[in-house]
Design an enzyme around this catalytic site. Sequence first.
Site, PDB file in Angstrom:
ATOM      1  N   GLU A 105       1.811  -0.606  12.379  1.00 41.98           N
ATOM      2  CA  GLU A 105       2.528  -0.956  13.864  1.00 41.98           C
ATOM      3  C   GLU A 105       1.347  -1.906  14.484  1.00 41.98           C
ATOM      4  O   GLU A 105       1.130  -1.681  14.707  1.00 41.98           O
ATOM      5  CB  GLU A 105       2.169  -0.066  14.354  1.00 41.98           C
ATOM      6  N   ASP A 128      -0.604   3.789  14.037  1.00 38.81           N
ATOM      7  CA  ASP A 128      -0.889   3.414  14.666  1.00 38.81           C
ATOM      8  C   ASP A 128      -1.410   1.858  14.970  1.00 38.81           C
ATOM      9  O   ASP A 128      -2.379   2.245  14.463  1.00 38.81           O
ATOM     10  CB  ASP A 128      -0.566   4.979  15.644  1.00 38.81           C
TER      11      ASP A 128
END
Length: 530
Positions: A267, A207
Amino acid sequence: MQTHWWRDAAIYQIYVRSFADSNGDGEGDLNGIRENLPALAELGVDAIWLTPFYVSPLADGGYDVADYRDVDPRFGTLEDFDALLASAHELGLRVIIDVVPNHSSSAHEWFREAVAAEPGSPARARYIFRDGKGPDGQEPPNNWQSIFGGPAWTRLKRPDGTPEQWYLHLFDSEQPDFDWTNPEVHEEFDGVLRFWLDRGVDGFRIDVAHGMVKEQSLPDIVEGTEAGMLDGSNVLPYFDQDGVHEIYRRWRSLADSYDGDRALVAEAWVEDSSRIARYLRPDELHQAFNFEYLTAPWEAGRLREVIDSSLAANGAVGATTTWVLSNHDVTRHVTRFGGGEQGLRRAHAATLLMLALPGSVYLYQGEELGLPEVVDLPEDALQDPTWLRSGGTDRGRDGCRVPLPWKRDGASFGFCPENARPWLPVPESWGELSREAQRGTEGSTLELYTRALRLRRELDALGDGSMTWLSAPTGVLFFEREPGIGCAVNLTGETVELPASGEVLISSGPVTADGKNLSLPSDTAVWLRA
Ligand code: NOJ
């Protein structure tokens, strides 16, 4: 030739809270996933990616982790996780999970300790605490803004109400950013990765992979250049700093020390593709989400540009390219492409295009049902922090996180057991979009995905490899994958005639072909075998 599973995989993203609720609390859970794995094996995907299911107050849907080594009771237990992993592996499905290293929840033990400790203490040094500016430190240390709206700094108060230091949170105030200059943070995350690798996960989706390292002096940014979700267009002192690459080199050698081909996926909202490729150098991560592709409009010229630049940049570092149309942070692509019948027609064509491109694909739960964005959720149901932080001007991302419809009938169309209430209301019209209604139904989105994924597996030419553009009228994407598999997509707005010999393997809508010419209606894609 030995290849890595992730180079050509179709990876299905499960937003855990909205996939299937097995215990009737209105929220999806790990057992709900395990029970429905056969449906995903039947769909024909190679792997699943689970969004965070760790202990969390769910201030940001679980991207606010309070304990990285345990399952939130809403979603199940560690035993449930082990059982899910074992069942997935039995079905031949790999499992990747989310790791959230940029920030924790404010409910994390470390943050609680930091709040209770004194300025300058080791407990505070795990996060980014600073004195404020101006008289009595009333103003935030700099002008950074939270991605969800409002300032990126929150000021602490002592129990007696006296204000003291500020802490940084690039996202919600309940998501304090870690200080990655602190070796303790590195060690902690080594431990977290090992904890799940030891349990047998096949990899991690990282993330905000571009966010962990901040420019040391925390300089002000130029007003108006702050980033939005998935927006990597500005150079910012808190994103894409060189220091992040050191973290990934360390993580890569950690992952490589395990057997079983574990994958690391970034990401990272970084433009352009050459910046992304830096994360994919041979000693760093294996893949990154292609957000330039996701955000490209339904326009042949732009799509071709992104396809070419992505393949060139990734190819230069020996990495595979990924393709993605939707995820839990963006408006579902049926709606982005215009909604209604046109949006669905384009979505079907876009799927065949994506599945024919070289590399691997990420599918977001519900796109195989052609689900649109839910744009009319009642305001009191909205849970995305963006809604409150934007002062009610941005409805946020709940519209793409509505629970999945499994059955034609029932209050939640099979998402929860009867009598339970889903955490977000499921639209009344979704019975017809349910898996039950579409399974085996000619012309349904589910059948298109199932057939296309099966073909993609069967045809050696698809997946990893290269592509060659073929000549075609402006507005038509036409290319060949070796040996002899072609894909044509018409984005002109009118039917086009193409000189195309060969057999039609699959099409996203009706086409006519006589073995020499192909009549391809607008917003339609086709795969051909020479
Ligand atoms: C990206 C995640 O996909 C999104 O859902 C989350 O809000 C932010 N990172 C913050 O963790």
